[in-house]
Design a protein around this motif. Structure first.
Motif, mmCIF file in Angstrom:
data_model
loop_
_atom_site.group_PDB
_atom_site.id
_atom_site.type_symbol
_atom_site.label_atom_id
_atom_site.label_comp_id
_atom_site.label_asym_id
_atom_site.label_seq_id
_atom_site.Cartn_x
_atom_site.Cartn_y
_atom_site.Cartn_z
ATOM 1 N N UNK A 1 0.815 -1.207 0.000
ATOM 2 C CA UNK A 1 0.000 0.000 0.000
ATOM 3 C C UNK A 1 0.848 1.257 0.000
ATOM 4 N N UNK A 2 0.198 2.371 -0.316
ATOM 5 C CA UNK A 2 0.799 3.701 -0.245
ATOM 6 C C UNK A 2 -0.259 4.622 0.349
ATOM 7 N N UNK A 3 0.127 5.382 1.362
ATOM 8 C CA UNK A 3 -0.840 6.128 2.161
ATOM 9 C C UNK A 3 -0.428 7.579 2.331
ATOM 10 N N UNK A 4 -1.406 8.416 2.625
ATOM 11 C CA UNK A 4 -1.161 9.836 2.824
ATOM 12 C C UNK A 4 -0.532 10.185 4.156
ATOM 13 N N UNK A 5 -0.521 9.248 5.083
ATOM 14 C CA UNK A 5 0.082 9.480 6.399
ATOM 15 C C UNK A 5 0.965 8.288 6.767
ATOM 16 N N UNK A 6 2.113 8.577 7.347
ATOM 17 C CA UNK A 6 3.043 7.508 7.709
ATOM 18 C C UNK A 6 2.421 6.535 8.710
ATOM 19 N N UNK A 7 1.620 7.033 9.622
ATOM 20 C CA UNK A 7 0.988 6.165 10.622
ATOM 21 C C UNK A 7 0.081 5.133 9.946
ATOM 22 N N UNK A 8 -0.610 5.537 8.889
ATOM 23 C CA UNK A 8 -1.458 4.599 8.146
ATOM 24 C C UNK A 8 -0.602 3.490 7.521
ATOM 25 N N UNK A 9 0.537 3.863 6.964
ATOM 26 C CA UNK A 9 1.436 2.877 6.358
ATOM 27 C C UNK A 9 1.955 1.905 7.414
ATOM 28 N N UNK A 10 2.299 2.430 8.578
ATOM 29 C CA UNK A 10 2.794 1.570 9.663
ATOM 30 C C UNK A 10 1.692 0.629 10.163
ATOM 31 N N UNK A 11 0.461 1.129 10.214
ATOM 32 C CA UNK A 11 -0.657 0.278 10.629
ATOM 33 C C UNK A 11 -0.873 -0.844 9.616
ATOM 34 N N UNK A 12 -0.750 -0.534 8.318
ATOM 35 C CA UNK A 12 -0.892 -1.571 7.298
ATOM 36 C C UNK A 12 0.212 -2.619 7.446
ATOM 37 N N UNK A 13 1.452 -2.183 7.686
ATOM 38 C CA UNK A 13 2.553 -3.134 7.878
ATOM 39 C C UNK A 13 2.258 -4.081 9.039
ATOM 40 N N UNK B 1 4.916 4.622 1.370
ATOM 41 C CA UNK B 1 4.777 3.252 0.894
ATOM 42 C C UNK B 1 5.012 2.294 2.048
ATOM 43 N N UNK B 2 4.179 1.274 2.120
ATOM 44 C CA UNK B 2 4.327 0.216 3.132
ATOM 45 C C UNK B 2 4.945 -0.986 2.434
ATOM 46 N N UNK B 3 6.168 -1.354 2.847
ATOM 47 C CA UNK B 3 6.911 -2.402 2.145
ATOM 48 C C UNK B 3 7.573 -3.382 3.101
ATOM 49 N N UNK B 4 7.837 -4.558 2.569
ATOM 50 C CA UNK B 4 8.635 -5.576 3.262
ATOM 51 C C UNK B 4 9.801 -5.921 2.343
ATOM 52 N N UNK B 5 11.020 -5.884 2.874
ATOM 53 C CA UNK B 5 12.218 -6.177 2.079
ATOM 54 C C UNK B 5 12.893 -7.440 2.612
ATOM 55 N N UNK B 6 13.921 -7.862 1.865
ATOM 56 C CA UNK B 6 14.728 -8.994 2.309
ATOM 57 C C UNK B 6 14.177 -10.343 1.897
ATOM 58 N N UNK B 7 13.397 -10.356 0.845
ATOM 59 C CA UNK B 7 12.794 -11.604 0.374
ATOM 60 C C UNK B 7 13.504 -12.072 -0.898
ATOM 61 N N UNK B 8 13.441 -13.362 -1.167
ATOM 62 C CA UNK B 8 13.886 -13.812 -2.480
ATOM 63 C C UNK B 8 12.657 -13.790 -3.395
ATOM 64 N N UNK B 9 12.872 -14.022 -4.689
ATOM 65 C CA UNK B 9 11.783 -13.906 -5.658
ATOM 66 C C UNK B 9 10.620 -14.833 -5.319
#
Length: 110
Positions: free
Chosen positions: A38-50, A80-88
Motif C-alpha cells: 500500500x501507499x498512504x497519505x500518512x506515515x501512521x497509516x502505512x505503519x498500521x498496514x505493515x 509506501x508500506x513495504x517488506x524487504x529482504x525476500x527472495x523472488x
C-alpha cells in the motif's frame, strides 16, 4: 569595534556549522526482492498496514524487514508500506497469499 568582531565570529561559526551539517539521509539500500502492500497519505497509516499484514501473513513474511518509504507524487507525499529482504519465490508467494486474503500487493525486484 567589538561589535564588528562579534559579527565576524558569528558569521564564521555559522559557516562552520553549515559545512558540518550532514546531508539529507539517503534511503537505506535493501537487497533482493520486496513487496509493497500500500501507499498512504500518512506515515501512521502505512505503519498500521505493515502491522496488520505482518499479523495476517506472519509465516509468509518471517525474516522480512518492514519499512515505510516516502515518495512525492504530483506534490503529494505518500508513504509506501513495504517488506524487504525476500527472495523472488518468497515475495511472489507472499503476494499471492495476501491477494487471496484481500490485501493489495506488488512484488518489486530491488
Amino acid at each position: 569595534m567589538a561589535r564588528d568582531s562579534a559579527r565576524r565570529d558569528f558569521s564564521l561559526t555559522t559557516e562552520v556549522v553549515r559545512a558540518a551539517a550532514p546531508a539529507a539521509a539517503k534511503p537505506q539500500a535493501r537487497s533482493g526482492w520486496m513487496i509493497q502492500v500500500g501507499a498512504f497519505g500518512a506515515e501512521q497509516e502505512a505503519k498500521q498496514r505493515l502491522s496488520a499484514v505482518q499479523t495476517k501473513a506472519s509465516k509468509m513474511l518471517d525474516g522480512a524487514d518492514p519499512f515505510t518509504e516516502t515518495v512525492d507524487k504530483g506534490g503529494t507525499t505518500l508513504y509506501r508500506a513495504r517488506f524487504a529482504g525476500l527472495d523472488k519465490d518468497k515475495a511472489e508467494a507472499a503476494c499471492k497469499y495476501l491477494k487471496r486474503n484481500e490485501v493489495d500487493c506488488v512484488t518489486i525486484k530491488n
